[in-house]
Design an enzyme around this catalytic site. Structure first.
Site, PDB file in Angstrom:
ATOM      1  N   SER A  27      11.667  79.634  -4.273  1.00  0.00           N
ATOM      2  CA  SER A  27      13.022  79.083  -4.319  1.00  0.00           C
ATOM      3  C   SER A  27      13.097  77.886  -3.377  1.00  0.00           C
ATOM      4  CB  SER A  27      14.046  80.132  -3.854  1.00  0.00           C
ATOM      5  OG  SER A  27      13.906  81.330  -4.559  1.00  0.00           O
TER       6      SER A  27
ATOM      7  N   TRP B 228      12.526  80.176  -9.272  1.00  0.00           N
ATOM      8  CA  TRP B 228      13.209  81.150  -8.411  1.00  0.00           C
ATOM      9  C   TRP B 228      13.724  82.398  -9.104  1.00  0.00           C
ATOM     10  CZ3 TRP B 228      18.356  81.878  -9.585  1.00  0.00           C
ATOM     11  CH2 TRP B 228      19.033  80.848 -10.245  1.00  0.00           C
TER      12      TRP B 228
ATOM     13  N   ASP C 136      21.953  69.668 -12.481  1.00  0.00           N
ATOM     14  CA  ASP C 136      21.454  70.926 -11.891  1.00  0.00           C
ATOM     15  C   ASP C 136      21.340  72.028 -12.934  1.00  0.00           C
ATOM     16  OD1 ASP C 136      20.416  72.561  -9.876  1.00  0.00           O
ATOM     17  OD2 ASP C 136      22.374  73.431  -9.456  1.00  0.00           O
TER      18      ASP C 136
ATOM     19  N   ASP D 208      19.069  74.067 -13.976  1.00  0.00           N
ATOM     20  CA  ASP D 208      17.787  74.752 -13.760  1.00  0.00           C
ATOM     21  C   ASP D 208      17.314  75.396 -15.061  1.00  0.00           C
ATOM     22  OD1 ASP D 208      18.956  74.395 -11.155  1.00  0.00           O
ATOM     23  OD2 ASP D 208      17.522  75.832 -10.389  1.00  0.00           O
TER      24      ASP D 208
HETATM   25 CA    CA Z   1      19.238  74.203  -8.802  1.00  0.00          CA
END
Ligand code: CA
Length: 589
Positions: A190, A252, A321, A323
């Site tokens: 992470s 992560w 963002d 992910d």
């Molecule tokens: Ca992120």
């Protein structure tokens, strides 16, 4: 005592030792079918979170009652996101601040507790959570917030080995449940908000030796048996200049494993920094030079060597963002095709071919998606360029780019909380959230251990009455068959059962069981704090049990902007709740 008696004693002792239970590869491979234990994250390595148990069903779920509860104690009451593991009469749970508890599954009595001694200066981005342990042989494994992986003797809690994965001072941490494949402990890392470099690591389960490491960002070298192996991708193919050196792509959320194709599937998070203009994403071009591989992608790995078999990038030129870490679930569709299903942060649900990762189809699973108008026949987003946050260097003061309102918000159409695939209905049950964000880009330079975003943002709800929406989706058509709306954002895992039930929890503290065909709530229990954990079910002494952790936290209260204010009344906690359907009530309707 004569010689004969001594040898008999020795034989009994030897037999006693040999009969001591050990978690085997077969136990792990058969986890979904063996309903008396839960030895994998995901209730099976394909992460379906589907139980073939049907003792508990739509008719009798109203008779489900608490069996025992367990407090994690202390003052460390932060988000409790773990999925429990059950083996040989013991339940293993992990808690906030890198704690692991072994509990007698019949009585709820604590057997032992391990507290990682975390150093000052750890840098978890999104609460001090842990999502669960792995179990294999005589050990139980989990990762800690200082980017270490720990093996504990499952009977005593004694440390067997403890390895540093990466430098926590550079922003690395660890929160996912490890996965066991052929005697290897497979973990990710992470830290995508600190400019770390994502990687997948395979450790020898017995001694903790690193067998291989596969970075997720192009240009970085892999490792195999202590030697450099191969480069990930091709240097500067999709990254400009030196940006790949701090390129993010953190792994992560851990992975899934498909035994049929002997493939590990794992996701990589956002490219770093968030400001996509610094990564060459500004101008769409024919050779996709700003795609930033393999960030925001699902990556298929050979478990023996860590070599990349194939990849699928959900959000090339990522700038919100989004992910790409969300879980990839192996399933068989209604025509018998072997598929992977994954619901991305970016708001689209993808169907991939399990053999080679080829794109099959994609459907929006949340409303009002603003950054793309759809997904083309190759699986690539059709961007709405005006809805990318503006380039700061184009702004008058060169300081802050144009603000856009983007849907989904950066916490995603779906975040980490795992969905479930029901073999009974053939549908997915997706814990989603309907929200957007104001987002803008700013200049940023990399500094070790500092946030590396180059962006500012405020999350906002889209609707008056709900943010969370549990959606039942037909993966063959993309049709949303029903949805269950919730006031606060959903942040808990989902489980389905052969009894026709869908279990999940809400931040308002309710542990709920819904009808898998209609979405009707058939049972609920108030756990006293917000639920962001992951339910499991198992069979014990001829009865079906269900468990869930309760303890509000995770990323929403920290990063949720206007939504965080809206849910600031929710109380923290730290409890494991266990329920049973008493035999005598199984037939009472
Ligand atoms: Ca992120």
């Amino acid at each position: 005592m004569n010689r004969f008696a001594i040898s008999v004693c020795a034989a009994i002792l030897a037999t006693g030792t040999a009969a001591q239970a050990q978690v085997t590869n077969e136990d792990i491979a058969n986890d979904q079918a063996n309903t008396s234990q839960v030895v994998t994250n995901g209730m099976g390595r394909d992460l379906q979170r589907y139980s073939p148990l049907d003792m508990l069903n739509k008719d009798n779920v109203k008779n489900l009652v608490p069996a025992w509860a367990f407090s994690l104690g202390g003052e460390k009451q932060r988000g409790q996101e773990a999925q429990p593991i059950i083996y040989d009469g013991v339940m293993y749970i992990t808690g906030s601040y890198s704690r692991l508890f072994a509990i007698d599954v019949k009585t709820g009595k604590e057997l032992w507790q391990y507290d990682a001694r975390l150093p000052e200066g750890i840098l978890p981005c999104c609460d001090v959570v842990n999502r669960g342990a792995a179990i294999y042989g005589d050990n139980v494994y989990f990762g800690t917030l200082d980017a270490r992986i720990v093996a504990l003797d499952r009977k005593t809690g004694d440390v067997v080995w403890r390895k540093k994965m990466e430098d926590y001072k550079a922003g690395y941490s660890y929160t996912a449940a490890p996965m066991i494949v052929d005697g290897k402990v497979i973990v990710g890392n992470s830290g995508g908000e600190f400019g770390v470099v994502g990687a997948v690591y395979a450790y020898d389960a017995e001694n903790g030796d690193l067998i291989w490491k596969r970075p997720t960002i192009e240009g970085h070298m892999g490792e195999l048996n202590g030697e450099p192996s191969t480069m990930t991708g091709e240097l500067n193919a999709t990254w400009p200049g030196d940006m790949w050196q701090t390129g993010g792509g953190a792994t992560w959320l851990g992975g899934s494993y498909d035994a049929e194709t002997d493939t590990i599937l794992i996701g990589a998070g956002n490219p770093a920094p968030w400001n996509s203009w610094l990564r060459g994403a500004g101008e769409p071009n024919e050779n996709n030079s700003g795609d930033n591989l393999y960030a925001a992608s699902r990556i298929a790995l050979d478990p023996a060597t860590g070599e990349i078999k194939w990849h699928f990038q959900t959000t090339p030129r990522e700038g919100w963002d989004f992910d790409g870490v969300n879980e990839v679930v192996a399933y068989t569709d209604r025509d018998g095709n072997k598929r992977w299903g994954t619901a991305d942060r970016n708001g689209f649900f993808y169907v991939l071919n399990r053999e080679d990762g080829d794109f099959v189809n994609a459907y929006p699973f949340v409303e009002q998606i603003s950054w793309a108008s759809g997904i083309d026949e190759n699986g690539r987003p059709i961007y709405i360029e005006d809805n990318r946050p503006g380039n700061p260097s184009a702004a008058a003061d060169g300081d802050k780019g144009e603000i856009v309102f983007a849907v989904p918000g950066f916490l995603g159409g779906k975040n980490w909380m795992p969905m479930s695939f029901s073999q009974r209905t053939g549908n997915f049950y997706i814990p989603s959230n309907e929200w957007g964000m104001d987002i803008w880009n700013e200049p940023i330079t990399y500094k070790k251990g500092a946030a590396y975003l180059g962006a500012g943002f405020t999350i906002k709800p889209l609707f008056e009455d709900h943010i969370g929406a549990l959606k039942a989706m037909d993966p063959d058509t993309g049709e949303i068959l029903w949805q269950y709306n919730n006031g606060a954002p959903l942040w808990a895992g989902v489980m389905t059962t052969a009894g026709g039930l869908v279990f999940t929890g809400t931040p308002e503290g309710r542990f709920i069981a819904l009808d898998d065909e209609t979405g009707e709530v058939l049972w609920e229990f108030q756990t006293g704090s917000g639920i962001v954990g992951q339910p499991i079910t198992w069979e014990q002494d001829g009865e079906q049990f269900v468990a869930i952790m309760s303890g509000w936290g995770g990323a929403v209260p920290l990063w949720g902007g206007e939504v965080a204010k809206q849910v600031s009344y929710l109380n923290q906690g730290g409890m494991l709740w266990t329920f049973r359907l008493p035999k005598e009530l199984a037939a009472v309707q």
